[in-house]
Design a protein around this motif. Structure first.
Motif, PDB file in Angstrom:
ATOM      1  N   LEU A  95       2.437  -5.644   2.360  1.00 47.25           N
ATOM      2  CA  LEU A  95       1.458  -4.878   1.607  1.00 47.25           C
ATOM      3  C   LEU A  95       2.052  -4.491   0.257  1.00 47.25           C
ATOM      4  CD1 LEU A  95      -1.320  -3.484   1.682  1.00 47.25           C
ATOM      5  CD2 LEU A  95      -0.195  -1.531   2.758  1.00 47.25           C
ATOM      6  N   ASP A  96       1.406  -4.905  -0.818  1.00 50.01           N
ATOM      7  CA  ASP A  96       1.911  -4.679  -2.168  1.00 50.01           C
ATOM      8  C   ASP A  96       0.866  -3.900  -2.957  1.00 50.01           C
ATOM      9  OD1 ASP A  96       2.713  -4.870  -4.865  1.00 50.01           O
ATOM     10  OD2 ASP A  96       3.711  -6.784  -4.496  1.00 50.01           O
ATOM     11  N   TYR A  97       1.159  -2.621  -3.198  1.00 52.62           N
ATOM     12  CA  TYR A  97       0.204  -1.762  -3.906  1.00 52.62           C
ATOM     13  C   TYR A  97       0.051  -2.158  -5.369  1.00 52.62           C
ATOM     14  CZ  TYR A  97       0.160   1.389   0.079  1.00 52.62           C
ATOM     15  OH  TYR A  97       0.010   1.917   1.332  1.00 52.62           O
ATOM     16  N   ARG A  98       1.136  -2.586  -6.003  1.00 55.17           N
ATOM     17  CA  ARG A  98       1.065  -2.924  -7.427  1.00 55.17           C
ATOM     18  C   ARG A  98       0.171  -4.123  -7.686  1.00 55.17           C
ATOM     19  NH1 ARG A  98       7.250  -1.848  -8.651  1.00 55.17           N
ATOM     20  NH2 ARG A  98       7.367  -3.377  -7.003  1.00 55.17           N
ATOM     21  N   SER A  99       0.324  -5.167  -6.887  1.00 52.69           N
ATOM     22  CA  SER A  99      -0.499  -6.360  -7.115  1.00 52.69           C
ATOM     23  C   SER A  99      -1.778  -6.343  -6.285  1.00 52.69           C
ATOM     24  CB  SER A  99       0.307  -7.632  -6.817  1.00 52.69           C
ATOM     25  OG  SER A  99       0.659  -7.668  -5.450  1.00 52.69           O
ATOM     26  N   GLY A 100      -1.917  -5.373  -5.385  1.00 50.57           N
ATOM     27  CA  GLY A 100      -3.139  -5.242  -4.606  1.00 50.57           C
ATOM     28  C   GLY A 100      -3.359  -6.375  -3.620  1.00 50.57           C
ATOM     29  N   GLN A 101      -2.306  -6.753  -2.906  1.00 50.15           N
ATOM     30  CA  GLN A 101      -2.447  -7.859  -1.972  1.00 50.15           C
ATOM     31  C   GLN A 101      -1.694  -7.572  -0.677  1.00 50.15           C
ATOM     32  OE1 GLN A 101      -0.966 -11.313  -3.937  1.00 50.15           O
ATOM     33  NE2 GLN A 101       1.165 -10.679  -3.849  1.00 50.15           N
ATOM     34  N   VAL A 102      -2.077  -8.321   0.370  1.00 52.39           N
ATOM     35  CA  VAL A 102      -1.453  -8.189   1.672  1.00 52.39           C
ATOM     36  C   VAL A 102      -1.549  -9.529   2.392  1.00 52.39           C
ATOM     37  CG1 VAL A 102      -3.539  -7.393   2.893  1.00 52.39           C
ATOM     38  CG2 VAL A 102      -1.277  -6.711   3.725  1.00 52.39           C
ATOM     39  N   GLU A 103      -0.553  -9.808   3.229  1.00 54.91           N
ATOM     40  CA  GLU A 103      -0.535 -11.039   4.015  1.00 54.91           C
ATOM     41  C   GLU A 103      -0.981 -10.740   5.443  1.00 54.91           C
ATOM     42  OE1 GLU A 103       2.534 -14.717   5.108  1.00 54.91           O
ATOM     43  OE2 GLU A 103       3.217 -13.073   3.831  1.00 54.91           O
ATOM     44  N   VAL A 104      -1.680 -11.686   6.063  1.00 52.15           N
ATOM     45  CA  VAL A 104      -2.100 -11.549   7.459  1.00 52.15           C
ATOM     46  C   VAL A 104      -1.542 -12.714   8.276  1.00 52.15           C
ATOM     47  CG1 VAL A 104      -4.201 -10.239   6.931  1.00 52.15           C
ATOM     48  CG2 VAL A 104      -4.320 -12.717   7.095  1.00 52.15           C
ATOM     49  N   GLY A 105      -1.399 -12.463   9.569  1.00 49.83           N
ATOM     50  CA  GLY A 105      -0.950 -13.494  10.490  1.00 49.83           C
ATOM     51  C   GLY A 105      -1.718 -13.386  11.789  1.00 49.83           C
TER      52      GLY A 105
END
Length: 195
Positions: A95-105
């Protein structure tokens, strides 16, 4: 900040309901299922970085620390079918607040549940939840090029295949990056769920 670490901006793991599935926080009673799924070569054939434990005794503290209590960087759900049978796991991490993205699995461990659309529904349910986080602009996943069931589940959930990538953990086999952007979710998910 690139990971949640000790930040409380993401609340404790909720229970999420889909049409036929429920995503719920892991409990210690789930350890046996997850342990057997992780040891199954057919279930893990596409993932070179399987979280393998040799014995249940070795696995239990890892399961409690990472799945049940949480490590602050990866958030797990147990996927249950409409009969409340655990059939797999889904997670979000990086979870990356600066770039506004998250990975799922995603991992459907119960082989009798393969090919029934549970993976697609779990992805859809989790994506709907994650996009309630106002800062989030992108959700992505990485999967083996040869993992056709996972690729199908993601594309049926309106993820776009961005292209091939190299996973340094793999044996050199190609992987695929898939993503869904918030504006696509707003356009597609709010009108009709994927089939």
């Amino acid at each position: 900040m690139t990971e949640l670490q000790r930040d409380n901006r993401v609340s404790s793991t909720p229970i999420l309901h889909g049409e036929r599935i429920t995503l719920r926080p892991p409990m210690m009673q789930d350890a046996r299922n997850v342990f057997h799924w992780e040891r199954d070569d057919e279930v893990w054939r596409f993932d070179p970085h399987r979280p393998y434990s040799r014995t249940m005794a070795e696995f239990l503290p890892v399961f409690e620390r990472n799945y049940v209590r949480g490590n602050g960087r990866q958030f797990w759900f147990i996927i249950e079918d409409d009969k409340k049978t655990p059939i797999g796991t889904i997670t979000y991490f990086n979870l990356d607040y600066r770039s506004g993205q998250v990975e799922v699995g995603l991992g459907i461990g119960n082989k009798q549940s393969w090919g029934k659309g549970y993976g697609r529904e779990a992805i859809y349910t989790l994506v709907n939840h994650l996009f309630t986080l106002p800062f989030l602009a992108r959700i992505y996943a990485e999967t083996a090029l040869a993992n056709l069931p996972a690729r199908k589940a993601f594309t049926r959930s309106h993820f776009t295949e961005v292209g091939q990538i190299y996973d340094p953990r793999s044996s050199g086999d190609p992987w695929v990056l898939v993503e869904i952007l918030r504006h696509d979710w707003e356009r597609l998910y709010t009108k009709q769920p994927p089939k």
